[in-house]
Write a protein that holds these residues in place. Structure first.
Motif, PDB file in Angstrom:
ATOM      1  N   GLN A 117       9.953 -10.644   1.930  1.00 39.63           N
ATOM      2  CA  GLN A 117       9.859 -10.200   0.516  1.00 39.63           C
ATOM      3  C   GLN A 117       8.591 -10.392  -0.103  1.00 39.63           C
ATOM      4  OE1 GLN A 117      12.691 -12.955   0.660  1.00 39.63           O
ATOM      5  NE2 GLN A 117      13.827 -11.008   1.718  1.00 39.63           N
ATOM      6  N   ALA A 118       8.215  -9.725  -0.960  1.00 35.29           N
ATOM      7  CA  ALA A 118       6.902  -9.951  -1.864  1.00 35.29           C
ATOM      8  C   ALA A 118       7.393 -10.980  -2.890  1.00 35.29           C
ATOM      9  CB  ALA A 118       6.401  -8.578  -2.418  1.00 35.29           C
ATOM     10  N   PRO A 119       6.126 -11.578  -3.518  1.00 32.92           N
ATOM     11  CA  PRO A 119       6.468 -12.689  -4.475  1.00 32.92           C
ATOM     12  C   PRO A 119       6.475 -12.177  -5.696  1.00 32.92           C
ATOM     13  CG  PRO A 119       4.170 -12.706  -3.778  1.00 32.92           C
ATOM     14  CD  PRO A 119       4.839 -11.652  -2.970  1.00 32.92           C
ATOM     15  N   GLU A 139       9.388   0.169  -0.176  1.00 34.72           N
ATOM     16  CA  GLU A 139       8.763   1.344   0.786  1.00 34.72           C
ATOM     17  C   GLU A 139       7.158   0.967   0.500  1.00 34.72           C
ATOM     18  OE1 GLU A 139       9.173   3.713  -3.240  1.00 34.72           O
ATOM     19  OE2 GLU A 139      10.415   2.295  -2.017  1.00 34.72           O
ATOM     20  N   VAL A 140       6.629   0.326  -0.450  1.00 32.43           N
ATOM     21  CA  VAL A 140       5.102   0.137  -0.369  1.00 32.43           C
ATOM     22  C   VAL A 140       4.650  -1.343   0.299  1.00 32.43           C
ATOM     23  CG1 VAL A 140       4.645   1.881  -2.222  1.00 32.43           C
ATOM     24  CG2 VAL A 140       5.207  -0.531  -2.839  1.00 32.43           C
ATOM     25  N   PRO A 200       8.503  -0.929   6.515  1.00 34.25           N
ATOM     26  CA  PRO A 200       9.006  -1.977   5.165  1.00 34.25           C
ATOM     27  C   PRO A 200       9.169  -3.362   5.814  1.00 34.25           C
ATOM     28  CG  PRO A 200      10.089   0.112   5.191  1.00 34.25           C
ATOM     29  CD  PRO A 200       9.558   0.049   6.583  1.00 34.25           C
ATOM     30  N   ALA A 201       8.710  -4.237   5.109  1.00 34.47           N
ATOM     31  CA  ALA A 201       8.618  -5.663   5.381  1.00 34.47           C
ATOM     32  C   ALA A 201      10.117  -5.968   5.307  1.00 34.47           C
ATOM     33  CB  ALA A 201       7.960  -6.575   4.365  1.00 34.47           C
ATOM     34  N   SER A 202      11.202  -5.467   4.365  1.00 33.34           N
ATOM     35  CA  SER A 202      12.378  -5.546   4.115  1.00 33.34           C
ATOM     36  C   SER A 202      13.397  -5.864   5.509  1.00 33.34           C
ATOM     37  CB  SER A 202      13.013  -4.931   3.211  1.00 33.34           C
ATOM     38  OG  SER A 202      12.800  -3.642   3.681  1.00 33.34           O
ATOM     39  N   GLY A 238       0.999  -1.122   0.122  1.00 31.22           N
ATOM     40  CA  GLY A 238       0.091   0.131   0.108  1.00 31.22           C
ATOM     41  C   GLY A 238       0.805   1.150  -0.037  1.00 31.22           C
ATOM     42  N   HIS A 239      -0.109   2.599   0.246  1.00 28.82           N
ATOM     43  CA  HIS A 239       0.867   3.680  -0.125  1.00 28.82           C
ATOM     44  C   HIS A 239       1.854   3.954   1.273  1.00 28.82           C
ATOM     45  CE1 HIS A 239       1.327   7.870  -0.497  1.00 28.82           C
ATOM     46  NE2 HIS A 239       0.867   7.948  -1.709  1.00 28.82           N
TER      47      HIS A 239
END
Length: 177
Positions: A142-144, A150-151, A135-137, A123-124
């Protein structure tokens, strides 16, 4: 704005989907199929009825909707259960009145009360941090798919819930249909 938030009921499904479709019609970063995503999630193993919420006006009109569904964060050796916040929708006539924020806060509280420990959102970057998302990092999550750092964000509902949750987020098949 004064609204009432409750669990979405099967009788709401058609109205909710119509409102979700309307909410994303003019959104730049939308593929205009979020209403289909809501329907697919409801029909999947990832669906948690208690975490599908609607915001109602005094006239009982659905002004907003939020859905948290089950996901897994894993790296092949270990896996951690989590939730995806997607989508959150507010009817155009009610946008900018704080309904989305109320839905997010209520959903996060209900998720925590239900024993869930973390939430992931795409998201924003300027909106979700006010709810505590980072941030998930930061947790090596990580995203797939390719997405700016940052999103793609995570939130610990329980302290240190993501300490050992590194890896890739595995969304339910409802997200890729």
């Amino acid at each position: 704005m004064d609204i009432f938030i409750r669990q979405e009921l099967p009788a709401d499904y058609h109205s909710t989907e119509g409102m979700v479709k309307e909410a994303f019609l003019n959104e730049e970063y939308s593929d205009k199929t979020e209403h289909f995503l809501v329907k697919r999630i409801r029909n999947s193993d990832a669906f948690i009825p208690e975490l599908s919420l609607v915001a109602l006006t005094h006239a009982k009109e659905i002004a907003g909707h939020i859905l948290l569904s089950k996901i897994i964060i894993g790296d092949g050796e270990k896996a951690a259960d989590s939730l995806a916040l997607a989508p959150v929708s507010v009817a155009p006539a009610y946008q900018g009145k704080g309904i989305g924020s109320q839905l997010i806060r209520t959903a996060l509280n209900k998720a925590k009360e239900a024993g869930y420990q973390s939430v992931i959102v795409l998201g924003h970057k300027d909106y979700y941090p006010k709810f505590g998302f980072k941030p998930a990092s930061l947790w090596n999550i990580q995203a797939p798919f390719e997405v700016p750092d940052e999103v793609f964000m995570a939130l610990e509902l329980t302290e240190n819930a993501l300490k050992n949750a590194a890896g890739v987020v595995h969304y339910s098949r409802a997200f890729s249909a």
